[in-house]
Scaffold this active site. Structure first.
Site, PDB file in Angstrom:
ATOM      1  N   GLN A   1      65.817  36.008  44.920  1.00 21.85           N
ATOM      2  CA  GLN A   1      65.050  37.254  44.782  1.00 21.85           C
ATOM      3  C   GLN A   1      64.190  37.564  46.002  1.00 21.85           C
ATOM      4  O   GLN A   1      63.433  38.527  45.987  1.00 21.85           O
ATOM      5  CB  GLN A   1      64.210  37.214  43.505  1.00 21.85           C
ATOM      6  CG  GLN A   1      63.032  36.256  43.526  1.00 21.85           C
ATOM      7  CD  GLN A   1      62.394  36.123  42.148  1.00 21.85           C
ATOM      8  OE1 GLN A   1      62.940  35.499  41.242  1.00 21.85           O
ATOM      9  NE2 GLN A   1      61.223  36.712  41.978  1.00 21.85           N
TER      10      GLN A   1
ATOM     11  N   GLY B   1      46.429  34.294  35.255  1.00 18.54           N
ATOM     12  CA  GLY B   1      47.406  35.248  34.712  1.00 18.54           C
ATOM     13  C   GLY B   1      48.537  34.520  33.997  1.00 18.54           C
ATOM     14  O   GLY B   1      48.948  34.894  32.889  1.00 18.54           O
ATOM     15  N   HIS B   2      49.035  33.465  34.622  1.00 18.64           N
ATOM     16  CA  HIS B   2      50.102  32.671  33.982  1.00 18.64           C
ATOM     17  C   HIS B   2      49.586  32.002  32.706  1.00 18.64           C
ATOM     18  O   HIS B   2      50.283  31.945  31.702  1.00 18.64           O
ATOM     19  CB  HIS B   2      50.604  31.571  34.930  1.00 18.64           C
ATOM     20  CG  HIS B   2      51.250  32.074  36.173  1.00 18.64           C
ATOM     21  ND1 HIS B   2      50.644  31.990  37.413  1.00 18.64           N
ATOM     22  CD2 HIS B   2      52.448  32.665  36.392  1.00 18.64           C
ATOM     23  CE1 HIS B   2      51.447  32.494  38.330  1.00 18.64           C
ATOM     24  NE2 HIS B   2      52.547  32.920  37.742  1.00 18.64           N
TER      25      HIS B   2
ATOM     26  N   GLY C   1      54.369  39.389  32.560  1.00 17.99           N
ATOM     27  CA  GLY C   1      53.161  40.157  32.863  1.00 17.99           C
ATOM     28  C   GLY C   1      53.513  41.574  33.301  1.00 17.99           C
ATOM     29  O   GLY C   1      54.506  41.787  34.006  1.00 17.99           O
TER      30      GLY C   1
ATOM     31  N   LEU D   1      50.261  28.405  39.883  1.00 20.51           N
ATOM     32  CA  LEU D   1      49.806  29.088  38.670  1.00 20.51           C
ATOM     33  C   LEU D   1      48.343  29.489  38.739  1.00 20.51           C
ATOM     34  O   LEU D   1      47.515  28.774  39.310  1.00 20.51           O
ATOM     35  CB  LEU D   1      50.038  28.157  37.470  1.00 20.51           C
ATOM     36  CG  LEU D   1      51.487  27.697  37.320  1.00 20.51           C
ATOM     37  CD1 LEU D   1      51.621  26.740  36.140  1.00 20.51           C
ATOM     38  CD2 LEU D   1      52.431  28.877  37.162  1.00 20.51           C
TER      39      LEU D   1
ATOM     40  N   LEU E   1      45.452  39.370  39.517  1.00 19.26           N
ATOM     41  CA  LEU E   1      45.753  38.004  39.957  1.00 19.26           C
ATOM     42  C   LEU E   1      47.215  37.915  40.391  1.00 19.26           C
ATOM     43  O   LEU E   1      48.098  38.461  39.751  1.00 19.26           O
ATOM     44  CB  LEU E   1      45.468  37.003  38.839  1.00 19.26           C
ATOM     45  CG  LEU E   1      44.021  36.905  38.355  1.00 19.26           C
ATOM     46  CD1 LEU E   1      43.841  35.672  37.466  1.00 19.26           C
ATOM     47  CD2 LEU E   1      43.024  36.852  39.511  1.00 19.26           C
ATOM     48  N   SER E   2      47.437  37.227  41.485  1.00 19.23           N
ATOM     49  CA  SER E   2      48.784  37.049  42.025  1.00 19.23           C
ATOM     50  C   SER E   2      48.769  35.825  42.933  1.00 19.23           C
ATOM     51  O   SER E   2      47.761  35.576  43.616  1.00 19.23           O
ATOM     52  CB  SER E   2      49.170  38.285  42.856  1.00 19.23           C
ATOM     53  OG  SER E   2      50.249  37.976  43.714  1.00 19.23           O
TER      54      SER E   2
ATOM     55  N   VAL F   1      46.049  40.330  34.266  1.00 25.57           N
ATOM     56  CA  VAL F   1      44.752  39.639  34.315  1.00 25.57           C
ATOM     57  C   VAL F   1      44.148  39.892  35.700  1.00 25.57           C
ATOM     58  O   VAL F   1      44.858  39.828  36.710  1.00 25.57           O
ATOM     59  CB  VAL F   1      44.928  38.129  34.060  1.00 25.57           C
ATOM     60  CG1 VAL F   1      43.585  37.410  34.166  1.00 25.57           C
ATOM     61  CG2 VAL F   1      45.537  37.903  32.683  1.00 25.57           C
TER      62      VAL F   1
HETATM   63  O1  PAF Z   1      57.657  36.916  37.967  1.00 27.97           O
HETATM   64  C1  PAF Z   1      58.071  35.874  38.506  1.00 27.97           C
HETATM   65  O2  PAF Z   1      57.307  34.932  38.810  1.00 27.97           O
HETATM   66  C2  PAF Z   1      59.538  35.733  38.853  1.00 27.97           C
HETATM   67  O3  PAF Z   1      60.079  36.941  39.251  1.00 27.97           O
HETATM   68  C3  PAF Z   1      60.370  35.111  37.705  1.00 27.97           C
HETATM   69  C4  PAF Z   1      60.352  35.998  36.473  1.00 27.97           C
HETATM   70  C5  PAF Z   1      59.828  33.741  37.381  1.00 27.97           C
HETATM   71  C6  PAF Z   1      61.836  34.952  38.134  1.00 27.97           C
HETATM   72  O4  PAF Z   1      61.962  34.111  39.236  1.00 27.97           O
END
Ligand code: PAF
Length: 278
Positions: A59, A34-35, A145, A31, A182-183, A174
């Site tokens: 994903q 941004g989170h 976000g 985190l 931010l990532s 953010v």
């Molecule tokens: O944006 C993210 O961090 C992910 O794609 C999410 C929404 C938590 C789904 O795994």
């Protein structure tokens, strides 16, 4: 205030039974500010704030960074505690996928363009896990976000099409002081790459200013931006001007636009976007 950490769906449901409503911030952990901002936006909207931490294999493409995606659970929990989160849902893979996930959410064709073109199956994986998490948490609102603009639109469509009783609330991106969005993936950047990375946003802002000043040859803007990235050692995937509602090529009368970009800097894939209103 106590923060409860639960790892099973049963414990989560038991804990949430005593809440009149809850707001939900799904995350994959590691985190950053941004989170925390998503939590800040969510908190006043419900009696209880729930954050999930789950790195969703579904994903990630076979050649993507699932294995090396940063897992920093203790650190994350400290940040969540300081942010005033009530419940952390941190399931392991068996809890979310006790058997192979054969049912899946198939998003609209929006899933195949832009990021979807370069990350086949990505939005299907996102939509499937988010639907599943919604069914577990049963939030009345969830915050996402806008840095992941396409993800936000896919999930907004999902909620509308399935009539899910969840309000999807978008949050502004953010940024670090130098503009870099931010990532969690910024952590992969070397020092030199980190110094170069703000160029992506600078170039999007430039595109936005050109459009705001009357430039309507979007293709020229896109090609120039891609060339500039390439000249500076990036491998661009797309820089493109789209309509904000559906990420299709902007219609003549469309006024709500977004300029989106994705590019590799070294081994790290960065994405960003800026909105433009004509
Ligand atoms: O944006 C993210 O961090 C992910 O794609 C999410 C929404 C938590 C789904 O795994």
């Amino acid at each position: 205030m106590n923060m409860d950490i639960v790892t099973s769906v049963t414990a989560l449901r038991e804990r949430l039974q005593r809440e009149p409503n809850n707001v939900f911030v799904p995350t994959m952990g590691n985190l950053h500010e941004g989170h925390i901002d998503l939590i800040r936006i969510g908190k006043p909207k419900a009696a209880c704030t729930v954050v999930s931490i789950f790195v969703n294999r579904l994903q990630f493409g076979p050649k993507e960074d699932f294995e090396r995606y940063p897992r920093t659970f203790q650190n994350d929990c400290e940040k969540l505690r300081s942010a005033g989160v009530d419940v952390v849902f941190a399931p392991d893979e068996k809890e979310i996928y006790p058997e192979p996930q054969t049912f899946a959410v198939e998003p609209s064709d929006l899933q195949h363009i832009l990021d979807g073109e370069f990350r086949p199956g990505h939005f299907r994986g996102v939509a499937t896990v988010v639907l599943k998490l919604f069914n577990m948490v049963m939030p009345h609102a969830a915050i996402f976000g806008k840095k992941d603009y396409q993800q936000y639109l896919v999930l907004r469509d999902m909620v509308r099409q399935f009539a899910l009783p969840v309000e999807i609330i978008p949050a502004e991106t953010v940024r670090a002081a130098d503009g870099l969005a931010l990532s969690s993936r910024n952590g992969y950047l070397s020092q030199a790459e980190r110094a170069e990375a703000p160029r992506l946003y600078a170039l999007l802002r430039d595109a936005r200013d050109k459009i705001a000043n009357g430039e309507r040859n979007f293709q020229r803007i896109e090609l120039e931006a891609m060339a500039l990235l390439a000249q500076n050692g990036w491998v661009p995937q797309y820089v493109t001007v789209r309509g904000r509602a559906d990420l299709q090529a902007p219609e003549a009368q469309g006024r709500e636009l977004v300029v989106l970009a994705a590019a590799y800097l070294g081994k790290t894939r960065l994405i960003d976007n800026v909105e433009v209103t004509l």
